[in-house]
Every structure is written in C-alpha cells, then in structure tokens.
Write a protein that holds these residues in place. Structure first.
Motif, short mmCIF file in Angstrom:
data_model
loop_
_atom_site.label_atom_id
_atom_site.label_comp_id
_atom_site.label_asym_id
_atom_site.label_seq_id
_atom_site.Cartn_x
_atom_site.Cartn_y
_atom_site.Cartn_z
N LYS A 120 -88.48 -43.36 -55.01
CA LYS A 120 -87.53 -43.41 -53.90
C LYS A 120 -88.02 -44.40 -52.85
O LYS A 120 -88.25 -44.04 -51.70
CB LYS A 120 -87.35 -42.02 -53.28
CG LYS A 120 -86.42 -41.10 -54.07
CD LYS A 120 -86.15 -39.83 -53.27
CE LYS A 120 -85.11 -38.96 -53.96
NZ LYS A 120 -83.76 -39.26 -53.55
N LEU A 160 -78.84 -42.45 -56.17
CA LEU A 160 -79.49 -41.50 -55.26
C LEU A 160 -80.93 -41.25 -55.66
O LEU A 160 -81.78 -40.95 -54.81
CB LEU A 160 -78.72 -40.18 -55.27
CG LEU A 160 -77.40 -40.13 -54.50
CD1 LEU A 160 -76.66 -38.83 -54.81
CD2 LEU A 160 -77.65 -40.26 -53.00
N THR A 164 -83.17 -43.87 -53.87
CA THR A 164 -82.87 -44.18 -52.47
C THR A 164 -83.46 -43.12 -51.54
O THR A 164 -83.22 -41.93 -51.71
CB THR A 164 -81.34 -44.26 -52.26
OG1 THR A 164 -80.80 -45.25 -53.15
CG2 THR A 164 -81.01 -44.64 -50.83
N ALA A 165 -84.20 -43.61 -50.53
CA ALA A 165 -84.83 -42.71 -49.57
C ALA A 165 -83.95 -42.48 -48.34
O ALA A 165 -84.02 -41.43 -47.71
CB ALA A 165 -86.18 -43.29 -49.13
N ALA A 166 -83.14 -43.48 -47.99
CA ALA A 166 -82.30 -43.36 -46.79
C ALA A 166 -81.19 -44.41 -46.86
O ALA A 166 -81.25 -45.34 -47.68
CB ALA A 166 -83.12 -43.55 -45.53
N LEU A 167 -80.21 -44.25 -45.99
CA LEU A 167 -79.04 -45.11 -46.00
C LEU A 167 -78.77 -45.66 -44.60
O LEU A 167 -78.73 -44.91 -43.63
CB LEU A 167 -77.82 -44.32 -46.49
CG LEU A 167 -76.46 -45.01 -46.55
CD1 LEU A 167 -76.50 -46.22 -47.47
CD2 LEU A 167 -75.40 -44.02 -47.01
N ASP A 171 -76.55 -36.13 -48.85
CA ASP A 171 -77.86 -35.49 -48.67
C ASP A 171 -78.96 -36.55 -48.56
O ASP A 171 -80.03 -36.44 -49.17
CB ASP A 171 -78.16 -34.53 -49.83
CG ASP A 171 -79.33 -33.59 -49.50
OD1 ASP A 171 -79.49 -33.28 -48.30
OD2 ASP A 171 -80.05 -33.19 -50.42
N LEU A 172 -78.68 -37.58 -47.77
CA LEU A 172 -79.66 -38.61 -47.44
C LEU A 172 -79.74 -38.75 -45.92
O LEU A 172 -78.75 -38.50 -45.22
CB LEU A 172 -79.24 -39.97 -48.02
CG LEU A 172 -79.42 -40.22 -49.51
CD1 LEU A 172 -78.77 -41.57 -49.86
CD2 LEU A 172 -80.89 -40.22 -49.90
N VAL A 217 -79.07 -40.75 -42.84
CA VAL A 217 -78.10 -41.83 -42.64
C VAL A 217 -78.13 -42.29 -41.19
O VAL A 217 -78.10 -41.47 -40.27
CB VAL A 217 -76.67 -41.38 -43.00
CG1 VAL A 217 -75.69 -42.54 -42.82
CG2 VAL A 217 -76.61 -40.85 -44.43
N MET A 265 -86.24 -38.87 -42.08
CA MET A 265 -86.91 -38.49 -43.34
C MET A 265 -87.79 -37.26 -43.13
O MET A 265 -87.89 -36.39 -44.00
CB MET A 265 -87.78 -39.65 -43.85
CG MET A 265 -87.00 -40.80 -44.42
SD MET A 265 -88.16 -42.08 -44.98
CE MET A 265 -87.02 -43.33 -45.55
N ARG A 319 -84.21 -33.66 -40.00
CA ARG A 319 -82.85 -34.14 -39.80
C ARG A 319 -82.29 -33.85 -38.40
O ARG A 319 -81.10 -33.86 -38.20
CB ARG A 319 -81.92 -33.50 -40.85
CG ARG A 319 -82.27 -33.84 -42.29
CD ARG A 319 -82.04 -35.30 -42.61
NE ARG A 319 -82.41 -35.61 -43.99
CZ ARG A 319 -81.59 -35.51 -45.01
NH1 ARG A 319 -80.35 -35.11 -44.82
NH2 ARG A 319 -82.00 -35.82 -46.23
#
Length: 358
Positions: free
Chosen positions: A74, A130, A133-136, A154-155, A157, A332, A335
C-alpha cells in the motif's frame, strides 16, 4: 550593536509570508507541523529573542517519524482529477511540494485522470486498486455524488477544493482550501478608499467551494464597507454544457452587453475568468483599468505578463502541499480530521489592472 531580528526578517529568509511566521512563533492558527518546525528553527538560528511562544525542546528532540511505516503493498497515494493539472493550475506547486515529501516517505503519487463519462457513471479508473492505495487526494472533483462515492471507499481522503458543501451533507473527508476571503476583503477596502462605488463578481459561483466562498466574500466585503446592494452587479452563471460552439469569453461579452451599467470593479473567480473578462470588456470598448478595475485569483504565471498585468490573490501552493501531506498522514493514523476544513493563507497582489503604477 546588532540589528534586532523581526518576524519579517524570518519571513524573508524563508520565503514565507509574515502571517505564516507569526502563526508558527505564536502557536496560533492552522499550520503544517513541518512549516512550524522550519520557522522555529530559522528563528533560533537568526537569534530571534521576542518569542510569545517557544518551546526549545521542539528543536532538540529527535524528529518524530514523518509517517507510518509504508507497507510495500500500500505505497500509493492516489490522485484523482477531472482536469489536466498543468503549470498554470493552482494545484501544480502544491502537488510538486507534496510529491517531494511523499517520495521521501516512501510513497508514490499516482495520478488518475477521470473522464466526464467516468464521473457520470460513478466509475473508478480501471487501473485503480484499493489493495495498493494508502490514501486518496482529489483535485478538481466537483461532482458531489462522485465525491461522496469516493468517501465511501474506506480510505483517508483529502479534497483540495471541493464541491460546494453549503447546500449538501458534509463529505466524510478532510477539505483543504486556500483563504478565499481575506484578500477580497482587502481589495474591496482598497477600491472603496479610492472612490469606487459599484462592484461585481465574475465566475460560476456554484462551480466549487472556493468559487462560492469568493462570491460570498465579495458580498460580505461590500456589505462591510457600506456598498448598496443596488451597486453590486454579478455574472455568476456559465455556458450550458450543451454549448460546444461558444467560449466563456463569448458568454461574458453577451452578459456585459446586456448590463445597463458595467461595474467600476470586478472580482473574478480566478485569473482565467479575469483574462476573459478583460478581453470581453475590450471588445465592447471598455479599458482596464481606466474604466473598470479587475482582480483575479491564483497569481498564475500569465497574470504577471498579461497586459495589463493582473491584480490577483496569490495562493501559497508550497504551504498547501505541506499541509496536504500532514493531513494525509494524520488521517492514516486516525480519521478524526474528516468533515473538517483547513485553510492556507493567500495574499493580495496589486498590479496594473487595478490602477497600480507598473
């Protein structure tokens, strides 16, 4: 006797605004932690003694880990955008800065360009995963339904500018914005002090959150300075999506032609709207700044070479980049930054389009 070091001296040495340095030293306002540490370090190096706030241990402690350990599977930070982000776009310097920091952490910034068809169908890019991927990060994603779908992945963002959120349910994401108000308030105050009495806004106010806030800032600034509502004339629409023949400049030309009175001062949603407004006014026989003052927003490269050179509001792209990284890393870890908006300072730059001597 050695010269007393001032906040402005530190700002000049770092290429930052005085406001940013003041925030770091006084531990006030929202500021990227990396920026705060950089300012405090420079202040100590230059011998600045007049701290309202300073914890020397900040500079003697070992630097904390900048990010969680990057999991090999990720390592991607996905960037979704619905527009080509060339050097003229406000986000270009933000993303350059963020990418440099991400690379030092072991992350890879991967860009996914979305088509209008992708967004209409609420479709993810075929190469997006997904699992890697660690973040968007979202730039120029202003379709609320598509944005909401991304927030359900569930990232972590972060939106750098966002759909207008005043009329919709808040997105489950952190929102990163430039300060869209202060520079406009300053500009309107300056114009009023120079005797200007009629004002207007140019730009699609519902295009995105930043445009909406700039439109609201113009109305608020006019109200604050006692400008009558009858003296505010706005062009806040746009061409219909089905019109593929005419340009935005054509739309502005028709809109100005239909006005009984052209305002003495026009605040534009961004520099590109300002360029089109100036061209449209010229085609109708108006001169800038003799007949109309114009202010843009972004301080794009072209604004410095356009004729007349454009008064505008400069976005601190590098500071936005550092703040973007901080938000991603904090999301990360936890949240709790979702549904919050973070602002980075911007500054008014007066040039020829508002009567400043070149």
């Amino acid at each position: 006797m050695s010269k007393k070091v001032t906040i402005q001296d530190i700002a000049d040495a770092l290429g930052l605004s005085r406001n940013t340095v003041s925030k770091a030293i006084n531990n006030s306002g929202i500021l990227a932690e990396s920026t705060r540490r950089m300012v405090l370090s420079k202040a100590k190096e230059m011998g600045y003694k007049q701290f309202a706030y300073f914890d020397p241990s900040v500079l003697t402690k070992e630097e904390p880990a900048a990010a969680p350990v990057v999991h090999p599977a990720k390592a991607n930070i996905a960037l979704f955008t619905a527009k080509l982000l060339d050097n003229a776009h406000f986000a270009s310097s933000m993303l350059r800065t963020a990418n440099e920091i991400f690379e030092q952490m072991g992350f890879h910034l991967v860009i996914y360009n979305l088509s209008a068809a992708d967004i209409a169908a609420r479709r993810l890019p075929p190469s997006f995963s997904l699992d890697t991927t660690a973040a968007l990060v979202c730039v120029e994603i202003f379709n609320y339904d598509y944005a909401k779908m991304l927030c359900e992945l569930d990232l972590p963002v972060v939106f750098a500018d966002a759909p207008v959120n005043n009329i919709m349910q808040s997105l489950n994401a952190a929102l990163l914005e430039m300060d869209n108000r202060s520079g406009i308030y300053q500009f309107i105050g300056h114009a009023v002090s120079c005797g200007k009495k009629t004002f207007g806004y140019v730009g699609d106010a519902m295009h995105c959150q930043s445009f909406y806030e700039r439109y609201s800032a113009l109305k608020g600034a006019c109200n604050y300075h006692g400008v009558s509502r009858s003296c505010i004339h706005n062009v806040t629409g746009n061409l219909p999506a089905s019109d593929t023949i005419h340009t935005y400049r054509d739309y502005l030309t028709d809109s100005f032609r239909a006005m009984k009175e052209i305002p003495e001062v026009l605040v534009c949603a961004n520099d590109f709207a300002a360029f089109d407004a100036i061209d449209a006014l010229r085609s109708l026989g108006y001169k800038v700044p003799d007949d109309v003052w114009i202010c843009g927003f972004d301080d794009s490269q072209r604004s410095r070479y356009f004729t007349p050179r454009l008064t505008t509001i400069r976005i601190n792209g590098a500071a936005m980049g550092r703040t973007l990284v901080d938000l991603i890393i904090r999301l990360m870890e936890r949240r709790d930054y979702s549904c919050k908006t973070f602002y980075v300072e911007s500054s008014l730059i007066l040039r020829e389009s508002s009567g400043e001597i070149p």
